[in-house]
Design a protein around this motif. Structure first.
Motif, mmCIF file in Angstrom:
data_model
loop_
_atom_site.group_PDB
_atom_site.id
_atom_site.type_symbol
_atom_site.label_atom_id
_atom_site.label_comp_id
_atom_site.label_asym_id
_atom_site.label_seq_id
_atom_site.Cartn_x
_atom_site.Cartn_y
_atom_site.Cartn_z
ATOM 1 N N ARG A 1 0.830 -1.204 0.000
ATOM 2 C CA ARG A 1 0.000 0.000 0.000
ATOM 3 C C ARG A 1 0.868 1.259 0.000
ATOM 4 O O ARG A 1 0.555 2.252 -0.664
ATOM 5 C CB ARG A 1 -0.916 -0.002 1.227
ATOM 6 N N GLU A 2 1.986 1.227 0.748
ATOM 7 C CA GLU A 2 2.862 2.395 0.796
ATOM 8 C C GLU A 2 3.557 2.612 -0.545
ATOM 9 O O GLU A 2 3.713 3.745 -1.003
ATOM 10 C CB GLU A 2 3.898 2.218 1.907
ATOM 11 N N LEU A 3 3.949 1.519 -1.194
ATOM 12 C CA LEU A 3 4.578 1.656 -2.503
ATOM 13 C C LEU A 3 3.576 2.215 -3.517
ATOM 14 O O LEU A 3 3.935 3.045 -4.354
ATOM 15 C CB LEU A 3 5.116 0.308 -2.971
ATOM 16 N N ALA A 4 2.332 1.764 -3.433
ATOM 17 C CA ALA A 4 1.311 2.289 -4.336
ATOM 18 C C ALA A 4 1.124 3.782 -4.133
ATOM 19 O O ALA A 4 0.996 4.560 -5.098
ATOM 20 C CB ALA A 4 -0.010 1.552 -4.118
ATOM 21 N N LEU A 5 1.128 4.226 -2.894
ATOM 22 C CA LEU A 5 1.022 5.658 -2.611
ATOM 23 C C LEU A 5 2.225 6.421 -3.162
ATOM 24 O O LEU A 5 2.092 7.497 -3.751
ATOM 25 C CB LEU A 5 0.914 5.888 -1.096
ATOM 26 N N TRP A 6 3.420 5.892 -2.957
ATOM 27 C CA TRP A 6 4.645 6.538 -3.431
ATOM 28 C C TRP A 6 4.626 6.694 -4.949
ATOM 29 O O TRP A 6 4.953 7.749 -5.490
ATOM 30 C CB TRP A 6 5.842 5.717 -2.980
ATOM 31 N N LEU A 7 4.234 5.639 -5.636
ATOM 32 C CA LEU A 7 4.224 5.677 -7.098
ATOM 33 C C LEU A 7 3.173 6.632 -7.631
ATOM 34 O O LEU A 7 3.282 7.125 -8.757
ATOM 35 C CB LEU A 7 3.977 4.268 -7.649
ATOM 36 N N ALA A 8 2.136 6.900 -6.838
ATOM 37 C CA ALA A 8 1.096 7.817 -7.286
ATOM 38 C C ALA A 8 1.533 9.280 -7.217
ATOM 39 O O ALA A 8 0.885 10.146 -7.796
ATOM 40 C CB ALA A 8 -0.162 7.619 -6.439
ATOM 41 N N MET A 9 2.634 9.564 -6.528
ATOM 42 C CA MET A 9 3.062 10.937 -6.315
ATOM 43 C C MET A 9 3.879 11.475 -7.482
ATOM 44 O O MET A 9 4.572 10.730 -8.174
ATOM 45 C CB MET A 9 3.916 11.028 -5.043
ATOM 46 N N SER A 10 3.796 12.779 -7.652
ATOM 47 C CA SER A 10 4.686 13.465 -8.592
ATOM 48 C C SER A 10 6.079 13.573 -7.971
ATOM 49 O O SER A 10 6.267 13.310 -6.774
ATOM 50 C CB SER A 10 4.147 14.862 -8.902
ATOM 51 N N LYS A 11 7.049 13.995 -8.776
ATOM 52 C CA LYS A 11 8.414 14.164 -8.265
ATOM 53 C C LYS A 11 8.445 15.181 -7.125
ATOM 54 O O LYS A 11 9.101 14.960 -6.094
ATOM 55 C CB LYS A 11 9.336 14.618 -9.400
ATOM 56 N N HIS A 12 7.726 16.276 -7.282
ATOM 57 C CA HIS A 12 7.700 17.308 -6.234
ATOM 58 C C HIS A 12 7.049 16.762 -4.967
ATOM 59 O O HIS A 12 7.544 17.002 -3.846
ATOM 60 C CB HIS A 12 6.944 18.539 -6.726
ATOM 61 N N GLN A 13 5.954 16.038 -5.105
ATOM 62 C CA GLN A 13 5.297 15.470 -3.929
ATOM 63 C C GLN A 13 6.205 14.496 -3.192
ATOM 64 O O GLN A 13 6.219 14.458 -1.962
ATOM 65 C CB GLN A 13 4.003 14.771 -4.347
ATOM 66 N N ARG A 14 6.981 13.718 -3.934
ATOM 67 C CA ARG A 14 7.909 12.787 -3.290
ATOM 68 C C ARG A 14 8.976 13.529 -2.504
ATOM 69 O O ARG A 14 9.367 13.114 -1.405
ATOM 70 C CB ARG A 14 8.556 11.884 -4.341
ATOM 71 N N GLU A 15 9.478 14.613 -3.061
ATOM 72 C CA GLU A 15 10.494 15.406 -2.364
ATOM 73 C C GLU A 15 9.944 15.960 -1.057
ATOM 74 O O GLU A 15 10.611 15.915 -0.013
ATOM 75 C CB GLU A 15 10.971 16.543 -3.275
ATOM 76 N N VAL A 16 8.712 16.480 -1.098
ATOM 77 C CA VAL A 16 8.083 17.016 0.112
ATOM 78 C C VAL A 16 7.842 15.901 1.125
ATOM 79 O O VAL A 16 8.129 16.048 2.317
ATOM 80 C CB VAL A 16 6.755 17.716 -0.243
ATOM 81 N N ALA A 17 7.323 14.770 0.650
ATOM 82 C CA ALA A 17 7.040 13.648 1.550
ATOM 83 C C ALA A 17 8.310 13.133 2.203
ATOM 84 O O ALA A 17 8.326 12.850 3.417
ATOM 85 C CB ALA A 17 6.348 12.524 0.777
#
Length: 380
Positions: free
Chosen positions: A36-52
């Motif tokens: 579930r966490e990987l699915a959430l990560w893959l759903a994010m944009s590059k900017h969202q991943r940086e913030v997260a």
């Protein structure tokens, strides 16, 4: 609750173990990383991943019980005001999750309306009451569903919502116990939040009877043979070692239809398949017709676009398709979530035997010699 149990069971069936990801997530969210966490990560944009990532690092490093760090400094490292950081830290300490860091509004799931529970409670009855002699008139079932659900709702949902629920129930009823008897190869332009390009083209291999997506890949509609080849490789992985490996399969592949996209070279695919001794492969159909039959206008967060978008979406640089790692992974998430909703309805087999026709057809498109999986197969 039944809904929570079903959601948990579906998440357990999602297999993204072949997808590459930032290994820092193991340290922050668990090893092995929950699907579930990987699915959430893959759903994010590059900017969202940086913030997260910035927020998760700050939350993980701040341990007030050990007096390890100044809360104001930790909040600054997370890019948050101190009160907001305290609230987020409370959620993080309860459940370390990407959902706790408030970057994505929701997990990547199919649309759920406020009416869904009420409609779910009545759609089977509506179907049984309206359908006669095996025939179904969708609009009449939707009208009956509205009447039955009225007692549970303050207002009747739109006809589009009712129709979506009826079509989903119709697809569920059409499933047979054993996939692998009838394949549809389809391609369709789609849009989805956070794609690296506004639109992509998905190639998919669909089991017509169960609506499972056996394999999927991104590609260019002018090079449909290559796109289907990648989807076939994905299908061989999924049925061999992935999330579909434990199913009971049909004894033989009887029929295959293939949408040619914009690749005229595929018009001869039926003849080529016959020369290879494969079950009949018939070029047919409008782009997207089989994907829509399997999933409706959407598959999770993927919005299927009209057939005329195929050419526009195909005009990008071919290298953009080859380098589309994140978008390709996002497609995999949606396929796994789609399949996970279907798998509980199907028969499992601890020692599955794949038909030689199914394996040979997939290997034909994947440009592989006929071996490997076929060693555990029965003749088609």
């Amino acid at each position: 609750m039944r809904g929570a149990a079903e959601t948990s069971e579906r998440e357990e069936r999602i297999d993204l173990s072949h997808v590459e990801f930032d290994r820092k997530l193991n340290r922050l969210l668990g090893d092995p990383l929950p699907m579930r966490e990987l699915a959430l990560w893959l759903a994010m944009s590059k900017h969202q991943r940086e913030v997260a990532m910035k927020r998760m690092e700050a939350l993980a490093n701040w341990k007030p019980e050990d007096d390890s760090g100044n809360p104001a400094a930790a909040a600054l490292a997370a890019g948050l005001k101190k009160n907001h950081f305290y609230e987020m830290a409370k959620a993080w300490r309860a459940v370390p999750s990407l959902a706790s860091v408030e970057v994505l509004a929701a997990a990547p799931r199919a649309r759920v309306s406020e009416y869904d529970d009420a409609l779910d409670a009545h759609v089977t009855t509506a179907f049984d009451e309206v359908s006669t002699d095996g025939g179904v008139i969708v609009n009449k079932v939707a009208e009956r569903l509205a009447t039955l659900a009225a007692a549970d709702l303050n207002e009747i949902p739109s006809f589009a919502t009712l129709r979506r629920k009826v079509l989903a129930e119709q697809r569920r009823r059409e499933r047979s116990a054993q996939p692998g008897g009838h394949l549809n190869f389809d391609c369709c332009a789609f849009a989805m939040a956070n794609l690296d390009r506004p639109e992509r083209i998905a190639f998919a291999i669909i089991d017509r009877r169960t609506q499972l997506v056996l394999g999927a890949a991104l590609g260019n509609a002018r090079q449909a043979r290559h796109g289907y080849g990648l989807a076939a490789v994905d299908a061989l992985r999924r049925i061999g070692t992935g999330s579909l490996k434990g199913l009971a399969w049909a004894d033989r592949l009887e029929q295959t239809e293939l949408v040619t996209g914009l690749d005229d070279g595929l018009l001869r695919v039926g003849v080529e398949a016959a020369w290879a001794g494969l079950p009949v492969v018939q070029p047919a159909g409008k782009p997207g017709r089989y994907l829509r039959r399997a999933a409706g206008d959407r598959m999770g967060r993927m919005l299927f676009l009209s057939a005329d978008r195929l050419a526009k979406s195909a005009d990008g640089d071919a290298r953009e398709v080859g380098d589309a790692g994140d978008d390709a992974a996002r497609l995999q998430v949606e396929v796994e979530i789609h399949n996970a909703a279907i798998l509980p309805d199907l028969v499992e087999d601890p020692a599955p035997r794949l038909s030689a026709g199914l394996v040979a057809t997939l290997e034909f498109f994947a440009h592989r010699p006929h071996h490997g999986l076929s060693e555990q197969s029965e003749p088609s």
